[in-house]
Design a protein around this motif. Structure first.
Motif, PDB file in Angstrom:
ATOM      1  N   PRO A  50       0.830  -1.209   0.000  1.00  0.00           N
ATOM      2  CA  PRO A  50       0.000   0.000   0.000  1.00  0.00           C
ATOM      3  C   PRO A  50       0.863   1.258   0.000  1.00  0.00           C
ATOM      4  N   LYS A  51       0.395   2.287  -0.698  1.00  0.00           N
ATOM      5  CA  LYS A  51       1.186   3.515  -0.822  1.00  0.00           C
ATOM      6  C   LYS A  51       1.457   4.188   0.519  1.00  0.00           C
ATOM      7  N   ASP A  52       0.575   3.988   1.496  1.00  0.00           N
ATOM      8  CA  ASP A  52       0.785   4.616   2.794  1.00  0.00           C
ATOM      9  C   ASP A  52       1.620   3.752   3.735  1.00  0.00           C
ATOM     10  N   GLN A  53       1.988   2.539   3.284  1.00  0.00           N
ATOM     11  CA  GLN A  53       2.851   1.666   4.085  1.00  0.00           C
ATOM     12  C   GLN A  53       3.830   0.938   3.159  1.00  0.00           C
ATOM     13  N   PRO A  54       4.715   1.678   2.491  1.00  0.00           N
ATOM     14  CA  PRO A  54       5.557   1.067   1.461  1.00  0.00           C
ATOM     15  C   PRO A  54       6.882   0.506   1.957  1.00  0.00           C
ATOM     16  N   THR A  55       7.162   0.591   3.247  1.00  0.00           N
ATOM     17  CA  THR A  55       8.485   0.188   3.736  1.00  0.00           C
ATOM     18  C   THR A  55       8.378  -1.048   4.627  1.00  0.00           C
TER      19      THR A  55
END
Length: 346
Positions: free
Chosen positions: A269-274
């Motif tokens: 997800p773009k808000d949790q990319p790491t």
């Protein structure tokens, strides 16, 4: 004609649209099957920055040619065809090097061009220019041909991860793409293929047709520990994360054998990319981590051949066949994990 068209996030409509015609360099097809995927669900809920509505959705497309535009050679009315989803430009530095999956100017069916959730659609000249219109082999149904597109994506990933003879392979995620990864790994000569899934219900539904060597429910047991147990402490040669899960990616690193290869197939997800990874595991075990971004026209053609030869069966993975007017309902079926593969038959 009838279409399923995206207007805004949360606003997808089954509605009338003018029937298109084939212009110069184009062909028009009667869509026979357009299968669904998780991306369709995401688009229906959140939109996409490449989609400027209204836009007919659908990118896993197979049908028959009903009109051939001026200047198109080699195609005739009645030809059975499959259409690529991701369209490389064929001219940039990456394309000239044969790296069409990472073309920076790539466009897509159902995003930049009208998609396949329609009774008729035009295959744009951009597709024909890069050899992206494939003949459906004899004996392959339109429904099976529509699944060639996600299989092509799996093929790209397994090429990059060098899946081969004798490998122990782990597939994390038991959706339709995970099922295709299991069967493709077997076709490439993997010694054993293990399937990992958080949901017991989804795991059991997938394991019944694809029959992995072990089906591991991550909601009930630690998948890293179980893979290490199954491999005598060695770990797996290849791990494919066919799920949008940062935790799965972290687990993949920990369950890899020395010189193992890890494919981050599912994007995060773009808000949790790491994610957090132990870099020393990568260093000392000489691990390789690769991404996988879609497929090329050549991958699609090869995927059709794999289906035609029986090396990668797909017909039994299609658990739901719905008419076009039920396509919006199909998104809910996919989102709830009630199917393996849902195909729409306009």
């Amino acid at each position: 004609m009838k279409v399923v068209r995206f207007h805004a996030p949360g606003d997808v409509r089954f509605e009338d649209a003018p029937e298109p015609g084939a212009g110069p360099g184009e062909v028009k097809i009667r869509v026979r099957n357009c299968s669904t995927c998780g991306t369709d669900v995401k688009i229906s809920r959140f939109g996409h920055h490449h989609i400027h509505p209204p836009r007919v959705m659908g990118h896993e497309i197979a049908g028959e040619i009903v009109e051939v535009g001026d200047g198109v050679d080699g195609w005739s009315e009645g030809d059975r065809v499959q259409v690529i989803a991701a369209i490389p430009c064929g001219e940039c530095a990456e394309c000239r090097r044969g790296r069409m999956t990472i073309c920076p100017d790539q466009v897509s069916m159902g995003y930049h061009f009208e998609g396949g959730f329609a009774q008729y659609m035009v295959v744009p000249r951009e597709v024909l220019r890069v050899g992206g219109l494939n003949r459906v082999p004899a004996g392959v149904s339109f429904a099976e041909a529509s699944v060639a597109e996600p299989l092509a994506c799996a093929l790209n990933a397994q090429n990059l991860a060098r899946v081969g003879v004798g490998d122990d392979v782990v597939v994390i995620g038991s959706g339709p793409i995970g099922c295709l990864h299991v069967r493709l790994a077997r076709a490439r000569g993997a010694a054993r293929v293990f399937l990992v899934e958080l949901s017991r219900r989804r795991l059991d539904m997938a394991a019944e047709p694809v029959k992995p060597d072990a089906a591991i429910c991550a909601g009930e047991t630690g998948p890293v520990e179980e893979i290490l147990r199954l491999t005598g402490g060695r770990g797996a040669d290849v791990i494919i994360t066919a799920a949008a899960s940062g935790r799965a990616q972290e687990q993949a690193i920990r369950m890899a054998a020395r010189q193992g290869r890890i494919s981050f197939f599912g994007g995060l997800p773009k808000d949790q990319p790491t994610i957090t990874c132990d870099s020393n595991l990568i260093h000392y075990r000489e691990l390789t981590i690769v991404g996988a971004n879609g497929s090329s026209p050549a991958h699609n053609a090869e995927a059709l051949d794999l289906v035609a030869s029986g090396a990668v069966p797909v017909a039994d993975l299609i658990t739901h066949r719905l008419p076009l007017e039920s396509a919006i309902d199909a998104f809910g079926i996919v989102a709830r994990g009630e199917a393996i593969k849902v195909t729409i038959e306009p």
